[in-house]
Design a protein around this motif. Structure first.
Motif, PDB file in Angstrom:
ATOM      1  N   ASN A  23      45.266  -5.658 -63.131  1.00 23.73           N
ATOM      2  CA  ASN A  23      44.464  -6.739 -63.722  1.00 23.73           C
ATOM      3  C   ASN A  23      44.534  -8.055 -62.966  1.00 23.73           C
ATOM      4  O   ASN A  23      44.074  -9.081 -63.464  1.00 23.73           O
ATOM      5  CB  ASN A  23      44.893  -6.952 -65.172  1.00 23.73           C
ATOM      6  CG  ASN A  23      44.580  -5.753 -66.049  1.00 23.73           C
ATOM      7  OD1 ASN A  23      43.508  -5.162 -65.936  1.00 23.73           O
ATOM      8  ND2 ASN A  23      45.523  -5.373 -66.904  1.00 23.73           N
ATOM      9  N   ARG A  25      44.416  -9.916 -58.782  1.00 24.60           N
ATOM     10  CA  ARG A  25      44.209  -9.790 -57.339  1.00 24.60           C
ATOM     11  C   ARG A  25      44.935 -10.934 -56.662  1.00 24.60           C
ATOM     12  O   ARG A  25      45.102 -12.015 -57.251  1.00 24.60           O
ATOM     13  CB  ARG A  25      42.728  -9.782 -56.976  1.00 24.60           C
ATOM     14  CG  ARG A  25      41.976 -11.041 -57.388  1.00 24.60           C
ATOM     15  CD  ARG A  25      40.523 -10.999 -56.914  1.00 24.60           C
ATOM     16  NE  ARG A  25      39.807 -12.203 -57.304  1.00 24.60           N
ATOM     17  CZ  ARG A  25      39.109 -12.326 -58.424  1.00 24.60           C
ATOM     18  NH1 ARG A  25      39.030 -11.294 -59.262  1.00 24.60           N
ATOM     19  NH2 ARG A  25      38.492 -13.454 -58.716  1.00 24.60           N
ATOM     20  N   GLU A  39      45.208 -14.234 -59.129  1.00 24.56           N
ATOM     21  CA  GLU A  39      44.097 -14.509 -60.027  1.00 24.56           C
ATOM     22  C   GLU A  39      43.785 -13.279 -60.862  1.00 24.56           C
ATOM     23  O   GLU A  39      44.075 -12.150 -60.456  1.00 24.56           O
ATOM     24  CB  GLU A  39      42.858 -14.912 -59.224  1.00 24.56           C
ATOM     25  CG  GLU A  39      43.057 -16.139 -58.351  1.00 24.56           C
ATOM     26  CD  GLU A  39      41.764 -16.571 -57.666  1.00 24.56           C
ATOM     27  OE1 GLU A  39      40.719 -16.592 -58.352  1.00 24.56           O
ATOM     28  OE2 GLU A  39      41.805 -16.867 -56.470  1.00 24.56           O
ATOM     29  N   PRO A  40      43.183 -13.475 -62.044  1.00 21.09           N
ATOM     30  CA  PRO A  40      42.816 -12.311 -62.864  1.00 21.09           C
ATOM     31  C   PRO A  40      41.683 -11.519 -62.220  1.00 21.09           C
ATOM     32  O   PRO A  40      40.773 -12.093 -61.629  1.00 21.09           O
ATOM     33  CB  PRO A  40      42.386 -12.926 -64.193  1.00 21.09           C
ATOM     34  CG  PRO A  40      42.028 -14.342 -63.878  1.00 21.09           C
ATOM     35  CD  PRO A  40      42.880 -14.747 -62.718  1.00 21.09           C
ATOM     36  N   ALA A  41      41.784 -10.212 -62.322  1.00 26.93           N
ATOM     37  CA  ALA A  41      40.710  -9.325 -61.890  1.00 26.93           C
ATOM     38  C   ALA A  41      40.059  -8.776 -63.150  1.00 26.93           C
ATOM     39  O   ALA A  41      40.521  -7.799 -63.730  1.00 26.93           O
ATOM     40  CB  ALA A  41      41.261  -8.201 -61.020  1.00 26.93           C
ATOM     41  N   GLY A  42      39.024  -9.452 -63.616  1.00 20.31           N
ATOM     42  CA  GLY A  42      38.419  -9.079 -64.877  1.00 20.31           C
ATOM     43  C   GLY A  42      38.930  -9.950 -66.004  1.00 20.31           C
ATOM     44  O   GLY A  42      39.625 -10.953 -65.792  1.00 20.31           O
ATOM     45  N   ALA A  43      38.603  -9.552 -67.231  1.00 21.48           N
ATOM     46  CA  ALA A  43      38.873 -10.402 -68.393  1.00 21.48           C
ATOM     47  C   ALA A  43      40.146 -10.036 -69.143  1.00 21.48           C
ATOM     48  O   ALA A  43      40.503 -10.705 -70.113  1.00 21.48           O
ATOM     49  CB  ALA A  43      37.685 -10.337 -69.352  1.00 21.48           C
ATOM     50  N   ALA A  44      40.858  -9.007 -68.698  1.00 23.63           N
ATOM     51  CA  ALA A  44      41.993  -8.506 -69.474  1.00 23.63           C
ATOM     52  C   ALA A  44      43.068  -9.556 -69.717  1.00 23.63           C
ATOM     53  O   ALA A  44      43.677  -9.585 -70.797  1.00 23.63           O
ATOM     54  CB  ALA A  44      42.601  -7.289 -68.780  1.00 23.63           C
ATOM     55  N   CYS A  46      42.658 -12.931 -69.591  1.00 24.28           N
ATOM     56  CA  CYS A  46      42.102 -14.247 -69.887  1.00 24.28           C
ATOM     57  C   CYS A  46      42.321 -14.652 -71.345  1.00 24.28           C
ATOM     58  O   CYS A  46      41.860 -15.715 -71.775  1.00 24.28           O
ATOM     59  CB  CYS A  46      40.610 -14.270 -69.553  1.00 24.28           C
ATOM     60  SG  CYS A  46      40.305 -14.139 -67.760  1.00 24.28           S
TER      61      CYS A  46
END
Length: 346
Positions: A23, A25, A39-44, A46
């Protein structure tokens, strides 16, 4: 305004870190150069609760990445306010030495979270290791950009992992043999803290030591290996004898940790000259024999620092954690409003 270090957009050189899970990158400014951006990869991640759960589980990996890369930046996660930053740093052990008698004019915001500095916005804060003028210092330091300045104000960093190796060997030998002695000045007792300080020496000793009792200041100094000297005008000088080179407790590498090469950061240089003439013991550091580094020696160290000093555009919500020995920090001058908060970590 004091000349700033220019910033550059962070290049996205991808770095795979599988131990952090699918989740996020990661990327770096340049291979081998700190920090590691996560950084987040997607919304998981957030959502606050899931992000905090992830940081708890990922703590051992984050520790290893801070050591390996010299520092990390968490960007794009739900760190919006002081309470979010406070929750994040709770995952890390606190520096138990505290900041009583610290150099920077700063106040506690909440719990372990403090202001970065109240030094005037027009002053460029040179890169340094946090509390390099002290025997006891935090192993790591965390920054939270709650509000980035409209112009400038970037937090500078300097990769100093090989600074001692790049210094002229004769200078290294001289500094190591003689050691250093620092003198830090505090103003007389003050009733109110200013919103901004043109010079760090202007802050009252009671504001820096968080007590109105000189006897308590003396006790705190003795506890920290410091020598206080009180003056007739009510001001205070604190002396400290230090080894300018230390061995990193985990990497085993010899690192330079000193303010020997530094000059005070000030808003008005002409007033600084007058101030130093008035002070019985001007703020700064000398070698152990009382001699200062020569102009050429200071210039040599500063030039080496400049070669690995850089910054990038910050964003609201960015959180950075640095290894305090391997990577130094500073600040570009700025215009507008800036709210950067810090925490001292072990």
């Amino acid at each position: 305004m004091t000349q700033a270090i220019p910033t550059a957009e962070a290049a996205t050189v991808a770095v795979p870190v599988p131990d952090l899970g699918p989740n996020v990158r990661c990327h770096v400014l340049r291979p081998g150069r700190p920090p590691l951006f996560i950084e987040p990869a997607g919304a998981a991640l957030c959502e606050r609760a899931r992000f905090r759960e992830w940081t708890r589980a990922a703590r051992p990996v984050l520790d290893a990445l801070i050591l390996e890369h010299g520092g990390i930046v968490l960007r794009g996660f739900p760190t919006v306010g002081t309470e979010d930053f406070a929750a994040f740093i709770e995952q890390f052990p606190a520096f138990d030495g505290g900041y009583a008698g610290g150099r920077a004019p700063r106040e506690t915001i909440s719990g372990r979270v403090m202001e970065a500095t109240r030094l005037s916005a027009s002053v460029r804060l040179a890169v340094h290791s946090e509390m390099a003028y002290r025997r006891d210092y935090p192993r790591r330091i965390a920054f939270f950009s709650r509000k980035t300045a409209e112009v400038g104000g970037e937090t500078l960093i300097a990769d100093v992992r090989d600074l001692a190796e790049r210094m002229v060997p004769e200078l290294v030998g001289k500094i190591a043999a003689l050691g250093s002695r620092t003198a830090i000045n505090f103003g007389p007792r003050r009733d109110a803290d200013d919103a901004s300080y043109a010079h760090m020496d202007e802050r009252g000793w009671n504001q820096s030591f968080h007590t109105e009792d000189p006897a308590e200041v003396n006790r705190l100094c003795a506890e920290r290996g410091l020598e206080p000297a009180w003056h007739d005008d009510g001001s205070l000088t604190v002396f400290n004898v230090l080894e300018p080179f230390v061995v990193h407790p985990q990497t085993g590498r010899k690192l330079y940790r000193s303010i020997l090469h530094m000059q005070p950061q000030v808003e008005h240089p002409e007033q600084e000259r007058e101030r130093r003439q008035r002070q019985k013991y001007p703020t700064g550091a000398t070698l152990g024999n009382g001699e200062a580094l020569t102009d050429a020696e200071r210039a040599h160290i500063n030039q080496l620092c400049d070669q690995t000093t850089y910054s990038w555009p910050w964003r609201d919500g960015d959180v950075m954690v640095l290894d305090n020995l391997q990577v130094w920090h500073g600040r570009n001058p700025y215009q507008g409003t800036r709210d950067v908060q810090v925490a001292l970590l072990d």
